[in-house]
Design a protein around this motif. Sequence first.
Motif, PDB file in Angstrom:
ATOM      1  N   THR A   1       0.838  -1.207   0.000  1.00  0.00           N
ATOM      2  CA  THR A   1       0.000   0.000   0.000  1.00  0.00           C
ATOM      3  C   THR A   1       0.868   1.250   0.000  1.00  0.00           C
ATOM      4  N   ARG A   2       1.954   1.244   0.767  1.00  0.00           N
ATOM      5  CA  ARG A   2       2.838   2.413   0.806  1.00  0.00           C
ATOM      6  C   ARG A   2       3.450   2.698  -0.564  1.00  0.00           C
ATOM      7  N   GLU A   3       3.867   1.639  -1.251  1.00  0.00           N
ATOM      8  CA  GLU A   3       4.448   1.837  -2.582  1.00  0.00           C
ATOM      9  C   GLU A   3       3.397   2.363  -3.558  1.00  0.00           C
TER      10      GLU A   3
ATOM     11  N   THR B   1      -7.550 -10.176   2.266  1.00  0.00           N
ATOM     12  CA  THR B   1      -8.981 -10.443   2.358  1.00  0.00           C
ATOM     13  C   THR B   1      -9.750  -9.339   1.640  1.00  0.00           C
ATOM     14  N   GLN B   2     -11.058  -9.516   1.504  1.00  0.00           N
ATOM     15  CA  GLN B   2     -11.887  -8.467   0.907  1.00  0.00           C
ATOM     16  C   GLN B   2     -11.833  -7.189   1.750  1.00  0.00           C
ATOM     17  N   GLU B   3     -11.781  -7.335   3.075  1.00  0.00           N
ATOM     18  CA  GLU B   3     -11.656  -6.158   3.934  1.00  0.00           C
ATOM     19  C   GLU B   3     -10.295  -5.490   3.718  1.00  0.00           C
ATOM     20  N   GLY B   4      -9.259  -6.317   3.535  1.00  0.00           N
ATOM     21  CA  GLY B   4      -7.936  -5.766   3.253  1.00  0.00           C
ATOM     22  C   GLY B   4      -7.916  -4.993   1.944  1.00  0.00           C
TER      23      GLY B   4
ATOM     24  N   PHE C   1      -7.438   0.177  -0.961  1.00  0.00           N
ATOM     25  CA  PHE C   1      -7.844   1.159  -1.966  1.00  0.00           C
ATOM     26  C   PHE C   1      -8.401   2.432  -1.329  1.00  0.00           C
ATOM     27  N   LYS C   2      -9.078   2.296  -0.220  1.00  0.00           N
ATOM     28  CA  LYS C   2      -9.593   3.476   0.486  1.00  0.00           C
ATOM     29  C   LYS C   2      -8.433   4.348   0.970  1.00  0.00           C
ATOM     30  N   HIS C   3      -7.396   3.709   1.486  1.00  0.00           N
ATOM     31  CA  HIS C   3      -6.231   4.448   1.990  1.00  0.00           C
ATOM     32  C   HIS C   3      -5.563   5.246   0.864  1.00  0.00           C
ATOM     33  N   ILE C   4      -5.379   4.613  -0.292  1.00  0.00           N
ATOM     34  CA  ILE C   4      -4.732   5.305  -1.413  1.00  0.00           C
ATOM     35  C   ILE C   4      -5.600   6.470  -1.886  1.00  0.00           C
ATOM     36  N   ALA C   5      -6.905   6.228  -1.972  1.00  0.00           N
ATOM     37  CA  ALA C   5      -7.825   7.278  -2.434  1.00  0.00           C
ATOM     38  C   ALA C   5      -7.823   8.475  -1.497  1.00  0.00           C
TER      39      ALA C   5
END
Length: 293
Positions: A82-84, A111-114, A119-123
């Motif tokens: 996610t950081r990358e 997982t689906q939650e992961g 994607f929420k974090h990047i957005a």
Amino acid sequence: MITGSMVALVTPMDAQGNIDWDSLTKLVDFHLQNGTHAIVAVGTTGESATLDVEEHIAVIKHVVKQVAGKIPVIAGTGANSTREAVHLTKNAKEAGADACLLVTPYYNKPTQEGLYQHFKHIAEAVDIPQILYNVPGRTACDMLAETVIRLSTVKNIIGIKEATGDLERAKQILDGVSKEFVVLSGDDPTAVELILMGGKGNISVTANVAPREMADLCEAALKGDAETARAINEKLMPLHKDLFVEANPIPVKWALYDMGLMQEGIRLPLTWLSAKYHETVRNALRASGIRKI
């Protein structure tokens, strides 16, 4: 709105696997001249997995500069970290990309939650339009329709490239998202049908060698002209099929080399197209009307 035929552009290389910037310029011009509606730089077909971060960003900058706002440029910025992915997405925004394409994290199998949190974090971290990308055949990670629908309400997430080729899956997504959410095909053989169902376009491998034909196909399908779109698709079906006789982008890079549009170059662990498939791909170019002899 990002719509139509969007080429998943190869990253041309020389025989040593170095990026061939002159051929990249030539390919971008090829698409600008032949009606491609948007360019996806450094996606799967662009060998994103083996370009280092500096090369990745440099290719995006090169394409953005050359396109000069004539059509949208979508930067592939996905990663299994996610950081990358945040880092690449920030740099794509700074380079002037119009949107980013983010593949589901590969290898680590969240997982689906992961996936939702990734994607929420990047957005939330980068204020640029972002397109989800689901291609479980390459990532060993399948983002289910309910997760896509959940993410469709997150600010900055504007669409998805659904590359499973599963039209029932596409229908589930289309039925569950708003009309503003852009559902794109990532599977050339079924792209026409997805667009006729309400999709907005196709991120295409075939468009690398047949940009005008794929642009015409998408335009017809978007207008609801199913007869014309399906006729073009039938003619291109040999390419849709045989550009995958070995792992993408091996066959399409060979096809572009055979067309005189780039050098003979690919980066390990991918290898140049096996000799036994040269005539297979060349015949597909002929059958589709791309190669005349």
